[in-house]
Write an enzyme that holds these catalytic residues in place. Structure first.
Site, PDB file in Angstrom:
ATOM      1  N   ASN A   7       0.880  -1.171   0.000  1.00 52.27           N
ATOM      2  CA  ASN A   7       0.000   0.000   0.000  1.00 52.27           C
ATOM      3  C   ASN A   7       0.919   1.222   0.000  1.00 52.27           C
ATOM      4  O   ASN A   7       1.468   1.602   1.030  1.00 52.27           O
ATOM      5  CB  ASN A   7      -0.886  -0.034   1.247  1.00 52.27           C
ATOM      6  CG  ASN A   7      -1.869   1.120   1.276  1.00 52.27           C
ATOM      7  OD1 ASN A   7      -1.793   2.033   0.439  1.00 52.27           O
ATOM      8  ND2 ASN A   7      -2.804   1.082   2.214  1.00 52.27           N
ATOM      9  N   ARG A  91      -2.592  -1.977  -3.456  1.00 51.53           N
ATOM     10  CA  ARG A  91      -3.823  -1.228  -3.218  1.00 51.53           C
ATOM     11  C   ARG A  91      -3.791   0.005  -4.115  1.00 51.53           C
ATOM     12  O   ARG A  91      -2.829   0.776  -4.096  1.00 51.53           O
ATOM     13  CB  ARG A  91      -3.899  -0.788  -1.765  1.00 51.53           C
ATOM     14  CG  ARG A  91      -5.142   0.018  -1.517  1.00 51.53           C
ATOM     15  CD  ARG A  91      -5.051   0.853  -0.289  1.00 51.53           C
ATOM     16  NE  ARG A  91      -6.301   1.580  -0.124  1.00 51.53           N
ATOM     17  CZ  ARG A  91      -6.385   2.753   0.472  1.00 51.53           C
ATOM     18  NH1 ARG A  91      -5.301   3.321   0.964  1.00 51.53           N
ATOM     19  NH2 ARG A  91      -7.545   3.350   0.586  1.00 51.53           N
ATOM     20  N   HIS A 180     -13.434   2.608  -0.068  1.00 53.96           N
ATOM     21  CA  HIS A 180     -13.320   1.511   0.915  1.00 53.96           C
ATOM     22  C   HIS A 180     -13.863   0.192   0.367  1.00 53.96           C
ATOM     23  O   HIS A 180     -14.270  -0.692   1.128  1.00 53.96           O
ATOM     24  CB  HIS A 180     -14.096   1.823   2.227  1.00 53.96           C
ATOM     25  CG  HIS A 180     -13.669   3.054   2.948  1.00 53.96           C
ATOM     26  ND1 HIS A 180     -14.574   3.969   3.461  1.00 53.96           N
ATOM     27  CD2 HIS A 180     -12.451   3.525   3.254  1.00 53.96           C
ATOM     28  CE1 HIS A 180     -13.914   4.954   4.054  1.00 53.96           C
ATOM     29  NE2 HIS A 180     -12.621   4.711   3.927  1.00 53.96           N
ATOM     30  N   ARG A 241     -13.674  15.017   8.910  1.00 54.90           N
ATOM     31  CA  ARG A 241     -14.482  15.453   7.762  1.00 54.90           C
ATOM     32  C   ARG A 241     -15.947  15.576   8.156  1.00 54.90           C
ATOM     33  O   ARG A 241     -16.451  14.781   8.946  1.00 54.90           O
ATOM     34  CB  ARG A 241     -14.358  14.435   6.617  1.00 54.90           C
ATOM     35  CG  ARG A 241     -13.099  14.592   5.819  1.00 54.90           C
ATOM     36  CD  ARG A 241     -12.948  13.476   4.819  1.00 54.90           C
ATOM     37  NE  ARG A 241     -12.191  12.361   5.356  1.00 54.90           N
ATOM     38  CZ  ARG A 241     -12.048  11.174   4.775  1.00 54.90           C
ATOM     39  NH1 ARG A 241     -12.621  10.943   3.607  1.00 54.90           N
ATOM     40  NH2 ARG A 241     -11.337  10.222   5.322  1.00 54.90           N
ATOM     41  N   GLU A 385      -8.072  -5.648   4.608  1.00 53.80           N
ATOM     42  CA  GLU A 385      -7.929  -5.282   3.201  1.00 53.80           C
ATOM     43  C   GLU A 385      -6.722  -5.972   2.577  1.00 53.80           C
ATOM     44  O   GLU A 385      -6.745  -6.345   1.406  1.00 53.80           O
ATOM     45  CB  GLU A 385      -7.819  -3.759   3.070  1.00 53.80           C
ATOM     46  CG  GLU A 385      -9.155  -3.084   3.367  1.00 53.80           C
ATOM     47  CD  GLU A 385      -9.037  -1.616   3.700  1.00 53.80           C
ATOM     48  OE1 GLU A 385      -9.327  -0.808   2.834  1.00 53.80           O
ATOM     49  OE2 GLU A 385      -8.657  -1.295   4.841  1.00 53.80           O
TER      50      GLU A 385
END
Ligand code: AMP
Length: 400
Positions: A7, A91, A180, A241, A385
C-alpha cells in the site's frame, strides 16, 4: 504461494508478505518519511521483534529495495530468496469508471490508472510509484491492482448519477464512485460465511467506520449503493471530515463569510466531524472518554455520528429488495467502540435488528452481537484489506 501486498502512499509504504497456503502473514512493515534524510523503516517478522531503522529513503524504489533486502536477510528475513514471491498485490485508490474489478497491471491498465489520477491526485500517483518500483526491482513479476472503487462498480445508475444537469455526467464524468470497496467486499464475504449464507445470496449493510467512514448496501454480494461519492466528503461525519453538508453552506462560507476555497477545504476536510463538534479530538476514543465524563460537546459529537449512521443504515436497507440479512460493523470504530455501536443500533429495531448489549461488549474480533432471535443479525467483522488484496492477486495470478 507467497504474495507481497503493498500500500504505497505519498511518503509511506505499508507492506505484508502473505503465505497463501494457510493465509498467514510472514512479516509486516511500514516505511515512513520517504523523501527525507531521516526516513523510518519499521519491520516485524512473524516470529521476532519489531525493528525500527532511521536512514535516508529518498524515493519509493529505495524503500522497496530495503524491504526486499530485509525479507530475504539471513537473520531477520522470512524467505530465503526473492524468487519465492509469486506476485505483488497493490492497493490502488481510484480506477475511475473503466475499472470494475482487480486487474493485472498491464501497460493499458496502468494508463487508465494514470488517467484516473485527476480524481485521486493524492493517492493514484504514489500507488503507481509502488508499481514502477516493483517493475524495476523485480522485473517480470506479476503486479495486480486491487481498487478501492471497483467493488462499487455494480451500483445502478440511480445510485451513482447525481441530479445535476445530465451533461456533467456525460461530458465531465461527475458521478458517485464510492470508496473503501476492498473493505466492504471483505467483510460482506466474511459475514456471509459466518451466517452460512452463500455470498451471492447475501444482503447486508456494511459499516466501515474508521477515520474515514462509509456505509454500503450489498445485495446478493454486490454493492448497490454507498455513502461516499465523487469524493470522500459525504455521507456520515468522520474523524475530521464533515460528511453530508448542504452545498448552500459552502457557497455561504465563500460568498458571505469571504472564505477562500483553500480555507473551506481545510474546514470541511480537517477541522470538522468528531474533531470540529467535540473541539477535542478526531479520535473516537478521546471523544468517548470525554463523553463518559459528561463533556457536552463530546456527547453531541457522538450523537451526531450515531444519528447520521442510523439514518444511512435504514436508507441503505431500503436498497436490498425487501430482505436484510445483516448489519456489519468494521474498521477502528466499528470493531472497537462498544458505545458508538450501541448508539448506532438504537432504533434499528424498526428494521428487525436487535442488539444484545452483553454480546456487544466484544472488541476487535469477529462476533454476532444481535440477540439470538433478532431477525436481522448484527455482526462485528474485523476488516482485512491486505488479505483481500492477497486473495484477489492469487486468483488472478493462478488464472494466467
Ligand atoms: P481506522 O481508520 O480503521 O484505523 O480507525 C481509526 C479510528 O478508530 C481511530 O481514530 C479511533 O477513532 C477509532 N478507534 C480505534 N480503537 C478504538 C476504540 N477502542 N474505541 C473507540 N474508537 C476506536
Amino acid at each position: 504461494m507467497k504474495i507481497l501486498v503493498i500500500n504505497s502512499g505519498s511518503s509511506s509504504i505499508k507492506f505484508q508478505l502473505w503465505n497463501m497456503d494457510n493465509h498467514t502473514v510472514l512479516c509486516t512493515g511500514l516505511i515512513e518519511r520517504i523523501g527525507l534524510d531521516d526516513g523510518i523503516f519499521n519491520y516485524r517478522p512473524d516470529e521476532g521483534e519489531t525493528t525500527r531503522d532511521v536512514l535516508p529513503i529518498p524515493n519509493h524504489t529505495t524503500g522497496i529495495k530495503l524491504l526486499l533486502d530485509r525479507i530475504t536477510d539471513k537473520n531477520s528475513g522470512v524467505i530465503p530468496s526473492i524468487e519465492e514471491i509469486s506476485a505483488v498485490g497493490h492497493r490502488i485508490v481510484h480506477g475511475g469508471d473503466k475499472i470494475t474489478k482487480s486487474e493485472l497491471m498491464t501497460p493499458e491498465i496502468i494508463q487508465i490508472v494514470k488517467e484516473a489520477s485527476s480524481l485521486a491526485p493524492l493517492h493514484n500517483p504514489p500507488n503507481l510509484a509502488g508499481i514502477e518500483a516493483i517493475e524495476q526491482l523485480l522485473p517480470g513479476i506479476p503486479n495486480v491492482g486491487v481498487f478501492d472503487t471497483a467493488f462499487h462498480s455494480t451500483m445502478p445508475p440511480e445510485a451513482y448519477i447525481y441530479p445535476l444537469d445530465y451533461k456533467y455526467y456525460t461530458e465531465h464524468g461527475i458521478r458517485r464512485f464510492g470508496f473503501h470497496g476492498t473493505s466492504h467486499n471483505y467483510v460482506a464475504l466474511q459475514g456471509a460465511k459466518m451466517l452460512g449464507i452463500a455470498p451471492d445470496k447475501f444482503n447486508c449493510v456494511t459499516c466501515h467506520m474508521g477515520n474515514g467512514v462509509s456505509l454500503t448496501a450489498v445485495k446478493n454480494g454486490k454493492s448497490v449503493d454507498t455513502t461516499l461519492g465523487f469524493g470522500t466528503m459525504c455521507g456520515v461525519m468522520m474523524g475530521t471530515r464533515a460528511g453530508d453538508l448542504d452545498p448552500a453552506i459552502i457557497l455561504h462560507l465563500q460568498d458571505v463569510l469571504g472564505m477562500s476555497t483553500k480555507e473551506v477545504n481545510n474546514l470541511i476536510y480537517k477541522e470538522s466531524g468528531l474533531k470540529g463538534i467535540s473541539g477535542l479530538s478526531n479520535d473516537a476514543r478521546d471523544v468517548d472518554e470525554a463523553a463518559q465524563k459528561g463533556n457536552e460537546r463530546a456527547i453531541l459529537a457522538l450523537k451526531l455520528f450515531a444519528h447520521g449512521a442510523r439514518k444511512y443504515i435504514a436508507a441503505l436497507a431500503s436498497d436490498l429488495g425487501g430482505r436484510l440479512d445483516a448489519i456489519i460493523f468494521t474498521a477502528g470504530i466499528g470493531e472497537n467502540s462498544i458505545n458508538l455501536r450501541k448508539m448506532c443500533c438504537q432504533g434499528l429495531e424498526v428494521l428487525g435488528a436487535y442488539l444484545d448489549t452483553e454480546k456487544n461488549t466484544v472488541r476487535g474480533k469477529q462476533a454476532v452481537i444481535s440477540t439470538t432471535d433478532s431477525p436481522v443479525k448484527i455482526l462485528v467483522v474485523p476488516t482485512n484489506e491486505e488479505l483481500m488484496i492477497a486473495m484477489d492477486t492469487e486468483r488472478i495470478v493462478k488464472a494466467l
